[in-house]
Design a protein around this motif. Structure first.
Motif, mmCIF file in Angstrom:
data_model
loop_
_atom_site.group_PDB
_atom_site.id
_atom_site.type_symbol
_atom_site.label_atom_id
_atom_site.label_comp_id
_atom_site.label_asym_id
_atom_site.label_seq_id
_atom_site.Cartn_x
_atom_site.Cartn_y
_atom_site.Cartn_z
ATOM 1 N N ILE A 85 0.908 -1.343 0.112
ATOM 2 C CA ILE A 85 0.040 0.083 -0.008
ATOM 3 C C ILE A 85 0.880 1.203 0.104
ATOM 4 N N SER B 239 1.601 5.468 -0.493
ATOM 5 C CA SER B 239 0.853 7.052 -0.492
ATOM 6 C C SER B 239 1.830 7.721 -1.361
ATOM 7 N N LEU C 181 -4.883 6.554 -1.380
ATOM 8 C CA LEU C 181 -3.746 5.321 -1.279
ATOM 9 C C LEU C 181 -3.799 4.383 -2.454
ATOM 10 N N LEU D 14 3.139 2.371 3.424
ATOM 11 C CA LEU D 14 2.719 2.426 4.578
ATOM 12 C C LEU D 14 3.255 1.542 5.730
ATOM 13 N N TRP E 295 -6.836 7.241 6.232
ATOM 14 C CA TRP E 295 -6.128 6.147 5.494
ATOM 15 C C TRP E 295 -6.855 5.054 5.955
#
Length: 173
Positions: free
Chosen positions: A6, A8, A15, A48, A116
Motif C-alpha cells: 500500500i 501513499s 492510497l 505504509l 487512510w
C-alpha cells in the motif's frame, strides 16, 4: 493486516496498491476509484508499512496503530470523521494511542491516519487480528546460513572434476 504493497504518493489523493514494478517506476491502482496510474522514480512515494507514529517511549508502526483503531471500531469505519475539528481528533487519537507524542504528531497527521484507515477499511484491508508470528531472527539467520552452506556444497560437488583414467605408456626396460 498487510500494508506491504500500500502506497501513499505525494501530490496524489488517496492510497494506492502496488501492481507492477518497471524499470522506470511502477504501476499502482487507486483504492479510491480503481484507476491505474504510472509513477516515475522521481515521485515521492511512501510505503505504509514503513511509516511509524512518534510516541513518548518509541516509534509505533502504522500497522499497530491501524490495528488499535480496528479493535476500537470492531473492524468498522471510524466513529469520527477525519474532517472533525482538531480537539475531537486529538481526543479520539489519545484513546487509540494514549502515549503518542503530541509535540511531534500534528492534527494533520491524525487526519491522514484516520482517512487512510477508512480507505483501507472500505477495501477490506484492515483487520484487528494479530499477525501470525513469524520465525525469530535467530531462526531466520539459521535458515539463511543453511541455505548458503547447501548452495556452497552443491557448487563444490558440481565443480569437482570427475576422475578419469589416463592411459600412460610405460617404457619396457
Amino acid at each position: 493486516m498487510n500494508l506491504e504493497k500500500i502506497l501513499s504518493i505525494s501530490g496524489k489523493p488517496g492510497l494506492y496498491l502496488l501492481k507492477v514494478q518497471t524499470r522506470t517506476g511502477f504501476v499502482a491502482e487507486s483504492l479510491l476509484d480503481g484507476k491505474k496510474v504510472t509513477v516515475g522514480l522521481r515521485s515521492n512515494v511512501s510505503l505504509l508499512s514503513e511509516i511509524s507514529i512518534y510516541t513518548n517511549s518509541a516509534e509505533k508502526p502504522l500497522t499497530e496503530v491501524m490495528r488499535n483503531i480496528a479493535v476500537k471500531e470492531d473492524n468498522g469505519p471510524t466513529a469520527i470523521s477525519h474532517k472533525e475539528d482538531n480537539g475531537k481528533l486529538i481526543a479520539y487519537f489519545q484513546e487509540i494511542l494514549p502515549d503518542y507524542d503530541a509535540d511531534r504528531v500534528y492534527p494533520s497527521d491524525i487526519k491522514k491516519v484516520l482517512n487512510w484507515y477508512n480507505m483501507l477499511q472500505s477495501n477490506g484491508l484492515v483487520s484487528k487480528e494479530e499477525p501470525k508470528t513469524e520465525a525469530t531472527d535467530n531462526d531466520k539467520e539459521k535458515q539463511v546460513e543453511e541455505a548458503v552452506s547447501d548452495s556452497i556444497e552443491e557448487k563444490v560437488v558440481a565443480e569437482k572434476p570427475k576422475a578419469t583414467a589416463k592411459k600412460t605408456k610405460t617404457k619396457k626396460e
